[in-house]
Enzyme design. Structure first.
Site, mmCIF file in Angstrom:
data_model
loop_
_atom_site.group_PDB
_atom_site.id
_atom_site.type_symbol
_atom_site.label_atom_id
_atom_site.label_comp_id
_atom_site.label_asym_id
_atom_site.label_seq_id
_atom_site.Cartn_x
_atom_site.Cartn_y
_atom_site.Cartn_z
ATOM 1 N N GLU A 157 0.669 -1.370 -0.126
ATOM 2 C CA GLU A 157 0.128 -0.111 -0.034
ATOM 3 C C GLU A 157 0.914 1.428 0.085
ATOM 4 O O GLU A 157 0.692 2.130 0.880
ATOM 5 C CB GLU A 157 -0.884 -0.169 1.262
ATOM 6 N N GLU A 264 -5.602 -10.471 -2.576
ATOM 7 C CA GLU A 264 -6.404 -10.490 -1.203
ATOM 8 C C GLU A 264 -7.932 -10.435 -1.710
ATOM 9 O O GLU A 264 -8.596 -9.719 -1.036
ATOM 10 C CB GLU A 264 -5.969 -9.228 -0.361
#
Ligand code: XIL
Length: 346
Positions: A157, A264
């Site tokens: 991220e 994910e």
């Protein structure tokens, strides 16, 4: 992680009580093992708290060929105290469990803006001492699991939610925005010559600006000679996701020529029409299968049963209307999403 989900980020929690799936929940026919017919690895996230649950263990070993520790390979788990003592016990247990059952392990994650530790907070602004601690940490973790993980999310991220460049963090503040990322990749490569090293982020399906910034960062790293080996798109989406969004994101990431990991995926039923969930999972499978074999790093579902989902463990969770984001229901029965996932496999 999207701000609305940040409430969920509260460290590793005990598993949410499994809501009783309503009788109407799908009790699909027993499903052939997903991993058996997939032209790419089918992964799942897991935590040590689930290892002693026979229903979870049976489902995971039947359908999945790779495990991503959901919490145990993050900085919070490795540095639980106020000092620099590393605690490998949780990650070691998950890795040993997976290896004993023939599952590969994918490491998640070496560097993440969302997790620091007193060890590093105390060195904030300390220049070379901070860098040394950062280097020692990344090296120690990557070295310990050398040969036991197939790859790492080296940096997780890194892009701002608005897509306007790199996220500010303790790491970027002390070691510079791009440099700390480049350093992490170099350190991970030096510690583990074989692991595939990933950059990983979310909302790449729904934010063109974020996807552009993510790809710009990847191109910058590649141009600088960083050992970037793959691109991960978390794919935490919901049932309002427009058709084609996953296909477009995967294709854009694949254009750089690196392996792509749908890393994910979960498809929240909190928004949109839950009847869209099967088609969204099917699209992820088709998008991965459409890639050249060398770029099919795989599809990892962020949890096995609905009740295992992180989306059930946060402030957003409505126990009266539980989210059902995964392939299998609370009783480990295949849902239409699982059947669609299987049917989409070539
Ligand atoms: C989440 C886990 O699922 C939770 O169990 C934990 O408490 C917090 O982190 N994007 C990521 C993952 O890269 O590491 C996050 O996992 C979910 C969002």
């Amino acid at each position: 992680m999207s701000p609305t989900r940040r409430g969920v980020l509260a460290g590793a929690l005990a598993l949410a009580a499994c809501d009783r799936a309503p009788a109407a929940a799908v009790a699909g026919p027993d499903l052939a093992p997903l991993r058996a017919s997939a032209p790419f690895p089918v992964g799942v996230s897991g935590m040590t708290a689930q290892l002693d649950d026979p229903a979870w263990a049976g489902l995971v070993t039947r359908h999945f060929g790779r495990l991503t520790p959901e919490w145990e390979m993050k900085l919070e788990a490795f540095l639980p105290g106020d000092d620099d003592r590393l605690d490998f016990s949780r990650a070691d247990r998950l890795v040993a469990w997976a290896e004993a059952r023939g599952l590969a392990v994918f490491g998640h994650t070496l560097v993440w803006y969302a997790q620091t530790a007193p060890r590093f907070e105390q060195l904030d602004g300390a220049g070379a001492r901070f860098e040394r601690a950062y280097a020692d940490y990344v090296t120690a973790i990557a070295r310990r699991y050398r040969g036991r993980v197939v790859g790492w999310d080296v940096v997780n991220e890194p892009i701002r939610d608005d897509g306007e460049g790199l996220r500010e963090s303790l790491w970027s503040r002390n070691l510079r925005p791009v440099e700390h990322i480049r350093l992490a990749f170099d350190l991970a490569r030096a510690a583990d010559p074989d692991a595939v090293l990933f950059l990983n982020d979310y909302n790449l399906e729904t934010s063109p600006a974020k996807r552009r910034a993510f790809l710009r960062l990847a191109e910058t790293l590649l141009a600088a000679g960083a050992p970037l080996g793959g691109l991960g798109t978390q794919t935490h989406v919901d049932c309002a996701l427009p058709a084609g969004a996953i296909r477009a994101a995967v294709a854009d990431l694949a254009a750089l020529g690196l392996p792509v990991h749908v890393s994910e995926i979960d498809v929240s039923t909190d928004r949109g029409d839950p009847a869209r969930q099967p088609a969204i999972y099917a699209e992820a499978v088709e998008a991965m299968a459409a890639l050249p074999p060398a770029q099919r790093f795989g599809v990892t579902v962020w949890g096995a049963r609905d009740g295992d989902s992180w989306l059930r463990r946060g402030g957003e969770h409505n126990p009266l209307r539980p989210d059902r984001p995964l392939l299998f229901d609370d009783a480990a029965r295949p849902k239409p999403a699982a059947s669609a996932f299987a049917a989409a496999l070539p």
